[in-house]
Scaffold this active site. Structure first.
Site, PDB file in Angstrom:
ATOM      1  N   HIS A   2      39.364   2.468  -8.130  1.00 39.45           N
ATOM      2  CA  HIS A   2      38.522   2.127  -6.986  1.00 39.45           C
ATOM      3  C   HIS A   2      38.382   0.651  -6.711  1.00 39.45           C
ATOM      4  CE1 HIS A   2      37.381   6.391  -6.358  1.00 39.45           C
ATOM      5  NE2 HIS A   2      37.293   6.328  -7.626  1.00 39.45           N
ATOM      6  N   ASN A  24      33.600  11.476  -3.666  1.00 37.32           N
ATOM      7  CA  ASN A  24      35.480  11.657  -3.563  1.00 37.32           C
ATOM      8  C   ASN A  24      35.545  12.537  -2.041  1.00 37.32           C
ATOM      9  OD1 ASN A  24      35.899   9.912  -5.710  1.00 37.32           O
ATOM     10  ND2 ASN A  24      36.262  11.739  -6.679  1.00 37.32           N
TER      11      ASN A  24
END
Length: 731
Positions: free
Chosen positions: A110, A183
Site C-alpha cells: 500500500h 480493501n
C-alpha cells in the site's frame, strides 16, 4: 491440511574460484603489471570470502533465523483451531517482524496512496448494536481521514494497474481513534497471518530483476497462488473488473474480517463492515487502464482531488451485516475465514451512517504519507473476532509503523493525534512531542495523586473492556476444518457475474498467465484451481494459453444453498444517475454554440460536467461569433479520461474534425471503450467517415429526446451490447 507439493531435492553446485598469481614480473612495466594483478587477486580473494554469506535454500529444511526447524509454516499457534492467536508464537512473530521492517521508509504494501479529510455521521442511535459513541449520536459529525491505495507497486507506480485497493478510514471519535483498515474487495488471499509475508513476497516484483512494477502478471505470484488453493476466491476477484476501478469514488469498501459490536448490556454481535459509494460501483476497461497508466499515472489521485475541489464531495454509506452470537455456526462457511464473504441474500446489510470527504490535505507528506492505520485501534463497543488473519494484523501494523515512522510516538504526529486526550506512563523514545510534567512515569503511583488512573468499564464513557469470550482449548498449530472449502465461493462469484464480466475475467486470467514463463505454473493454475471453480472458465483460459482443456475438477464440488448472488455483480451496483460524470465536448471553429449551451445547462441540472476540447488549447469561435475558451486540447485530455463524448454541430467545425486524425481517433477510442457518444446536427456526417453504426449508446440528433437518450446511456456506464463489434476496431 493442504498437502505440500514435493520439492526437488539437490544441493547447490560447488563454486570454485582460482586466485590469480601475485608474483611480480621482470618486464619494463613490471611494477604496474604487478600492482594490477595484485589488485585483481585481492578482489577475487574478497569475493571468495563473501561466498560463505551466499545462500541457496535448495534441498534445505525450513528454519527460523535462529536455526530452529519449522514443523508448520501454514498456521499461527492458536488456542484451539478456531481460537485466538497466541503471543508466544515466536515463529509467527519473527516472520512478521522481519517482514514489517523490510522497507525503509516506504510502506511495504500500500505504498502508493492518496487521501482526504471528511466526516462520518450516524443515521440513528444504534445503541442496540454498540455502545460506541460515534454510532449512537445522529447529530454528531465525527472527523475522518481516508487513505486509498494500491497494494503491490511502490510510491511511483501507476494508479490504474490491476490490483487490490486499500480503503482505510481513521475515525477521530470522542472516545479515541477507530481505524477501519480494509480493501475494495471483501475477502483476502490467505486465511492465516503467518502466510502474509509469503503472499507479499510472491506478488512483489521478482527479486532477481525487480520486475514487474505494480502488477501480478509474473511467475512468483502465480506459482504461489496455484499452490495455495485458499487464494482461489480472492484471485478471481482480482481478475475481475473490481481490480481496475473507474475511480476511487466509485469503489466499494470492506472491513474484510468479522468484527464484534458490543452494546451497553454486554451483548455481542458479529459484524462485517461495508462501504457503498453514492455514485455507484463501476470500473475501467482493461485497455483504458493500460492507456491511462501511460497517459496519466495519477488518474485516480487527480479525480479524487478535483472532485473535492469543485464540490462533488465523494460519499459512502457505512453498513454492517449483523450475525447474532448464537448464529455463528449456522452458515455453510466459517465467518472467521477471511477468504469468505457472507452473501447479502443470507444476511442483508444494515445501514449505519454516511461518510463524506470534503477537504483535500494541505500537505501530502505530513498527512497522507505519515498517517498510520492499525486494526488494533478500536474504541469501546467494538472488538475483534478470532479470525487468524486479523489476529496477526493486530501485531503487525503497530510494529511496522514503529519502523516506518521512527519509533513508538507516531500517534503524536498531527494526522494521527486523537481528538480525545491521551495520558499514560509511556514517556521518551524517538520524536516525542508531548512534554510530560508529572513526576511519576508508572502506575499505580502516589506522587502524582495516582493520576492518570484506570477507568472502570461502564455502559457509557467507561474504560475499554474486551469481550468476555470463553476459551477452553489446546495450544495447537492447525487450520480449522471449517476453513477447508476453497472453491465454492469463487464459483458463486463467477456465476454471479454478468456475461461481459465473465468475459473480462477470462481475458484477465489469459493475459496474466500468458506473462508467466514456466508452463507448469500455467497448467497447475488451470488444472488444479480454475477447473475446480468452473470448467468452462478453465477450458476457455486453457484454449487461450494453448494448454490441454481440463475435463473435471480435482476436488469434489460442494453444493451451496445459493448458486448466484446478484449483489456481487457491478452491473447491479450503478447509481442510476449521471452525477459527477464527465463529458468531453469536441469543438472547432464554427461550432454550434447554442447546442453547447443547451448541453451544459442540462448536464448541470443532472450534477454532471462538460469540458470543451479543441484541436489545440487555443480558443475557438462559434458559428454565432462568440469566442469559446477550451479546457484543453484533445491530445491533452484523451477520451479515456471521460465518461462520454458529445460532438455539437456546425458545418465548419465538423469539416475540421472530419479531417483531424486526433479527433477521429478520439471518437473511435471512445466507441471502442463502449462509451456513450452523441452526434448533434451536422456531426451525423462523422458516422460515414468513421464507418460506425448507430446503437443505444451512439445517439444521433439534436432535440431533447436525443439528449435524454444520451444521458440514459451514460448512466449505464458502458454500452455492453457494443463490445463484440468494438473489439474489431484497432486500439
Amino acid at each position: 491440511m493442504r498437502p505440500r507439493s514435493p520439492g526437488t531435492p539437490g544441493v547447490s553446485p560447488t563454486r570454485s574460484m582460482c586466485l590469480m598469481s601475485t608474483k611480480k614480473t621482470t618486464s619494463p612495466n613490471s611494477q604496474a603489471a604487478g600492482t594490477d594483478t595484485l589488485d585483481r587477486g585481492n578482489s577475487n580473494a574478497k569475493l571468495e570470502s563473501l561466498e560463505r554469506f551466499r545462500s541457496d535454500a535448495t534441498g534445505q529444511a525450513l528454519r527460523t533465523n535462529q536455526g530452529v526447524k519449522i514443523a508448520d509454516n501454514q498456521n499461527t499457534l492458536k488456542a484451539g483451531a478456531r481460537g485466538p492467536s497466541l503471543l508466544e508464537d515466536f515463529i509467527m512473530r519473527e516472520k512478521i517482524t522481519h517482514f514489517d521492517h523490510e522497507r525503509i521508509p516506504e510502506r511495504i504494501v500500500h505504498a502508493r496512496g492518496t487521501g482526504a479529510h471528511g466526516y462520518f455521521q450516524s443515521y440513528a442511535d444504534h445503541s442496540a448494536l454498540t455502545k460506541a459513541g460515534f454510532l449512537r449520536d445522529p447529530g454528531k459529525k465525527t472527523p475522518v481521514f481516508v487513505r486509498f491505495s494500491t497494494v503491490q507497486g511502490p510510491r511511483g507506480s501507476g494508479d490504474t494497474v490491476r490490483d487490490v485497493r486499500g480503503f482505510a478510514v481513521k475515525f477521530f471519535t470522542d472516545e479515541g481513534n477507530f481505524d477501519l483498515v480494509g480493501n475494495n474487495m471483501p475477502v483476502f488471499f490467505i486465511q492465516d497471518a503467518i502466510k502474509f509475508p509469503d503472499f507479499v513476497h510472491a506478488v512483489k516484483p521478482e527479486p532477481h530483476n525487480e520486475m514487474p512494477t505494480g502488477g501480478s502478471a509474473h511467475d512468483t505470484f502465480w506459482d504461489f497462488v496455484s499452490l495455495v488453493p485458499e487464494s482461489a476466491h480472492m484471485v478471481i476477484w482480482a481478475m475481475s473488473d473490481r481490480a481496475i476501478p473507474k475511480s476511487l469514488r466509485s469503489m466499494q469498501g470492506f472491513g474484510v474480517h468479522s468484527f464484534r459490536l458490543i452494546n451497553a448490556e454486554g451483548r455481542s454481535h458479529f459484524v462485517k463492515f461495508h462501504w457503498h459509494p453514492s455514485v455507484g460501483t463501476c470500473s475501467l476497461l482493461w485497455d483504458e487502464a493500460q492507456k491511462l497508466a501511460g497517459k496519466d499515472t495519477d488518474f485516480h489521485r487527480r479525480d479524487l482531488w478535483e472532485a473535492i475541489e469543485i464540490g462533488d464531495y465523494p460519499e459512502w454509506e457505512l453498513g454492517v451485516q449483523v450475525i447474532a452470537e448464537e448464529d455463528e455456526h449456522k452458515f455453510e462457511f466459517d465467518i472467521l475465514d477471511p477468504t469468505k464473504l457472507i452473501p447479502e441474500e443470507l444476511v442483508p446489510i444494515t445501514p449505519l451512517g454516511k461518510m463524506v470527504l470534503n477537504r483535500n490535505p494541505d500537505n501530502f507528506f505530513a498527512e497522507t504519507e505519515q498517517v498510520a492505520f492499525c486494526p488494533g485501534h478500536i474504541v469501546p463497543g467494538i472488538d475483534f473476532s478470532n479470525d487468524p488473519l486479523l489476529q496477526g494484523r493486530l501485531f503487525s501494523y503497530t510494529d511496522t509503523q514503529i519502523s516506518r515512522l521512527g519509533g513508538p510516538n507516531f500517534h503524536e504526529l498531527p494526522i494521527n493525534r486523537p481528538v480525545a486526550p491521551f495520558h499514560n506512563s509511556q514517556r521518551d523514545a524517538m520524536h516525542r512531542s508531548t512534554i510530560d510534567k508529572g513526576r511519576a512515569s508508572y502506575e499505580p503511583n502516589s506522587i502524582d495523586g495516582g493520576w492518570p488512573r484506570e477507568t472502570p468499564p461502564a455502559p457509557e464513557n467507561g474504560g475499554f473492556e474486551s469481550y468476555n469470550e470463553r476459551i477452553d482449548a489446546h495450544k495447537i498449530r492447525q487450520r480449522s476444518e471449517s476453513f477447508s472449502d476453497h472453491f465454492s465461493q469463487a464459483r458463486l462469484f463467477y456465476n454471479s457475474m454478468s456475461k461481459h464480466e465473465q468475459e473480462h475475467i477470462i481475458a484477465a486470467y489469459s493475459f496474466e498467465l500468458g506473462k508467466v514463463d514456466r508452463p507448469q505454473i500455467r497448467e497447475r493454475q488451470v488444472q488444479q484451481i480454475l477447473a475446480n471453480i468452473d470448467l468452462q472458465l478453465a477450458r476457455r483460459v486453457a484454449e487461450n494459453l494453448g494448454l490441454p482443456a481440463p475435463t473435471k475438477g480435482t476436488v469434489a464440488e460442494r453444493k451451496m444453498s445459493l448458486s448466484r448472488s446478484p449483489a456481487l455483480s457491478q452491473a447491479n451496483l450503478l447509481s442510476g444517475d449521471i452525477k459527477t460524470r464527465k463529458v468531453a465536448v469536441l469543438v472547432a471553429n464554427g461550432v454550434d454554440g447554442t447546442a453547447i449551451a443547451a448541453l451544459q445547462k442540462a448536464l448541470k441540472a443532472e450534477g454532471a460536467h462538460a469540458k470543451l476540447l479543441g484541436p489545440t488549447s487555443a480558443a475557438v469561435t462559434s458559428a454565432q461569433g462568440k469566442v469559446l475558451a477550451v479546457d484543453a486540447s484533445m491530445e491533452g485530455l484523451p477520451s479515456v479520461a471521460f465518461d462520454a463524448v458529445f460532438v455539437p454541430g456546425g458545418a465548419q467545425s465538423i469539416k475540421a474534425l472530419a479531417g483531424d486524425g486526433v479527433a477521429l481517433h478520439y471518437l473511435l477510442e471512445a466507441y471502442r471503450h463502449l462509451k456513450a457518444i452523441a452526434l448533434h446536427g451536422e456531426a451525423r456526417e462523422l458516422l460515414q467517415v468513421l464507418g460506425l453504426e448507430v446503437d443505444e449508446g451512439l445517439i444521433v440528433g439534436g432535440d431533447a429526446k436525443a439528449l435524454k437518450a444520451f444521458f440514459a446511456a451514460i448512466a449505464q456506464h458502458r454500452v455492453w451490447s457494443r463490445e463484440p463489434r468494438a473489439r474489431a476496431i484497432p486500439a
